[in-house]
Design a protein around this motif. Structure first.
Motif, PDB file in Angstrom:
ATOM      1  N   ASP A 181     -10.481   9.011  -3.600  1.00 30.74           N
ATOM      2  CA  ASP A 181     -10.464   8.471  -2.413  1.00 30.74           C
ATOM      3  C   ASP A 181     -11.321   8.704  -1.260  1.00 30.74           C
ATOM      4  O   ASP A 181     -11.261   8.214  -0.493  1.00 30.74           O
ATOM      5  N   SER A 204      -4.678   6.986   3.934  1.00 25.70           N
ATOM      6  CA  SER A 204      -4.386   6.402   1.992  1.00 25.70           C
ATOM      7  C   SER A 204      -4.015   4.683   2.476  1.00 25.70           C
ATOM      8  O   SER A 204      -4.595   4.123   1.289  1.00 25.70           O
ATOM      9  N   ARG A 208      -7.091   1.878   0.944  1.00 24.75           N
ATOM     10  CA  ARG A 208      -5.561   1.409  -0.552  1.00 24.75           C
ATOM     11  C   ARG A 208      -6.766   0.065   0.098  1.00 24.75           C
ATOM     12  O   ARG A 208      -6.592  -1.197  -0.924  1.00 24.75           O
ATOM     13  N   THR A 264       7.843  -0.736   0.873  1.00 31.56           N
ATOM     14  CA  THR A 264       7.645   0.582   1.378  1.00 31.56           C
ATOM     15  C   THR A 264       9.057   1.339   1.394  1.00 31.56           C
ATOM     16  O   THR A 264      10.109   1.657   2.318  1.00 31.56           O
ATOM     17  N   ASP A 312      -0.105   5.875  -8.469  1.00 24.20           N
ATOM     18  CA  ASP A 312       0.401   3.850  -8.262  1.00 24.20           C
ATOM     19  C   ASP A 312       2.264   4.609  -7.519  1.00 24.20           C
ATOM     20  O   ASP A 312       1.482   3.847  -6.011  1.00 24.20           O
ATOM     21  N   GLU A 314       2.196   7.532  -5.497  1.00 24.04           N
ATOM     22  CA  GLU A 314       2.237   7.642  -3.704  1.00 24.04           C
ATOM     23  C   GLU A 314       1.331   6.495  -2.993  1.00 24.04           C
ATOM     24  O   GLU A 314       1.746   6.393  -1.140  1.00 24.04           O
ATOM     25  N   ARG A 315       0.436   6.058  -3.001  1.00 24.47           N
ATOM     26  CA  ARG A 315       0.860   4.666  -2.863  1.00 24.47           C
ATOM     27  C   ARG A 315       0.948   3.793  -2.163  1.00 24.47           C
ATOM     28  O   ARG A 315       1.274   3.182  -0.800  1.00 24.47           O
ATOM     29  N   TRP A 316       2.151   3.121  -2.594  1.00 24.16           N
ATOM     30  CA  TRP A 316       3.437   2.517  -2.026  1.00 24.16           C
ATOM     31  C   TRP A 316       4.022   2.748  -1.425  1.00 24.16           C
ATOM     32  O   TRP A 316       4.821   2.615  -0.627  1.00 24.16           O
ATOM     33  N   THR A 321      -3.306  10.637  -1.861  1.00 21.81           N
ATOM     34  CA  THR A 321      -3.035  11.195  -3.424  1.00 21.81           C
ATOM     35  C   THR A 321      -3.093  12.242  -3.502  1.00 21.81           C
ATOM     36  O   THR A 321      -3.548  13.012  -2.949  1.00 21.81           O
TER      37      THR A 321
END
Length: 343
Positions: A181, A204, A208, A264, A312, A314-316, A321
């Motif tokens: 990342d 982040s 993405r 989120t 997945d 953490e991104r959401w 990350t």
């Protein structure tokens, strides 16, 4: 950018020899070193010369001008053998390994009239390599934590020195995904990196978008979202602005259009530990993760410690990350109306 091998293939100098050559006194562990004998290595400078960094330097410098240098905050240094000019005999040279902000503040304070001649330093173990020191900038930092952009720059340097994602992850104590990342962020188009540096979008979220759309399309979408945020009087482009999601109106609670992506989750109210937010969000993510069977498979993988499943989540959540396992990486979210803005 190709790194000059002369900057990495260096011969470590004996600490005792460097101390003698520079006029240092006291013990080997902690010494008072003349400011003029301290140098900044071209590769071992983790800080981006941003407006925020310069403001912090000036704040430290003003305090030093008034009160002098705090003797309980030594700067870490390392030594190498270098020839002052081509063909000359190599001599010990001292470089900063940790404490660049404080060193810059000393220089600024002296220009403003302070007379700080010596500062306390601690020598790195003999034989410390440039690569090891760069890695420690990411893993350990005694002062202001490195920003995601600063971490990305350090990872880029390690890559250019020949290190693999797996090697970097092991050296800095992060996951391979975290390192990847950072590389995505490092190679993102300048408009995206500038937006991250100014706090107009979370690192982040930027990563993405680049992963999803590619650099050029992501830069355009991020730019449009930042413009919308400014027009709305907001400091940061939220995921909802980037994805074009609007508030639901005229619908019963819980009823939303099929085209709306999972929201989120807002941070928990009250004094609830951050861990609770992650576990609660894991359940919410599993429910929203397509069909029930797919959601259960994801949840089982997450509970089993699967790295991709964790990434997945953490991104959401809009978290970097590695934030699930390492609380120090977590970015607090500030609720904006009924949308968690995130950093």
């Amino acid at each position: 950018m190709k790194i000059d091998p002369k900057l990495t293939e260096v011969e470590p100098a004996k600490v005792t020899a460097a101390m003698k050559a520079s006029g240092a006194a006291a013990t080997r562990e902690l010494v008072m070193l003349p400011v003029d004998e301290i140098n900044v290595h071209p590769l071992v400078q983790p800080r981006l010369q941003s407006k925020q960094w310069q403001e912090r330097v000036s704040e430290y410098a003003e305090d030093m001008r008034t009160h002098g240098y705090m003797q309980t905050e030594p700067i870490a240094v390392f030594t190498v053998m270098e020839a002052p000019e081509e063909g000359a005999k190599a001599i010990p040279v001292i470089y900063i390994s940790n404490g660049h902000t404080r060193y810059a503040a000393v220089q600024e304070a002296n220009k403003a009239g302070a007379k700080i001649a010596t500062i306390p330093v601690i020598f790195e173990p003999e034989g410390s390599s440039v690569r090891q020191i760069i890695g420690r900038h990411i893993k350990h930092n005694n002062g202001q934590p490195l920003t995601p952009l600063e971490q990305a720059e350090q990872v880029r340097k390690l890559h250019e020195m020949g290190a693999t994602d797996e090697e970097i992850a092991g050296e800095v104590g992060k996951t391979v995904r975290y390192v990847q990342d950072l590389m995505v962020l490092s190679s993102a188009p300048a408009p995206i990196r500038n937006a991250v540096a100014k706090g107009e979008i979370a690192a982040s979220v930027a990563v993405r978008e680049v992963r999803k759309l590619g650099g050029e399309k992501a830069a355009k979408r991020v730019g449009e979202a930042v413009a919308k945020a400014k027009a709305a009087g907001k400091k940061k482009a939220t995921p909802s602005l980037i994805e074009g999601r609007e508030k639901q109106t005229g619908k019963r609670q819980g009823e939303a259009a099929d085209t709306i992506a999972p929201r989120t989750p807002a941070p928990p109210k009250g004094a609830i530990p951050d861990d609770v937010a992650f576990w609660r969000s894991a359940a919410e993510y599993a429910v929203d993760h397509g069909k029930a069977l797919e959601g259960m498979r994801w949840l089982k993988a997450f509970l089993g410690g699967d790295e991709q499943a964790t990434a997945d989540l953490e991104r959401w959540m809009g978290q970097p990350t590695g934030a699930f396992a390492n609380p120090s990486l977590r970015t607090p979210e500030e609720p904006e109306e009924d949308e968690a803005e995130g950093l």
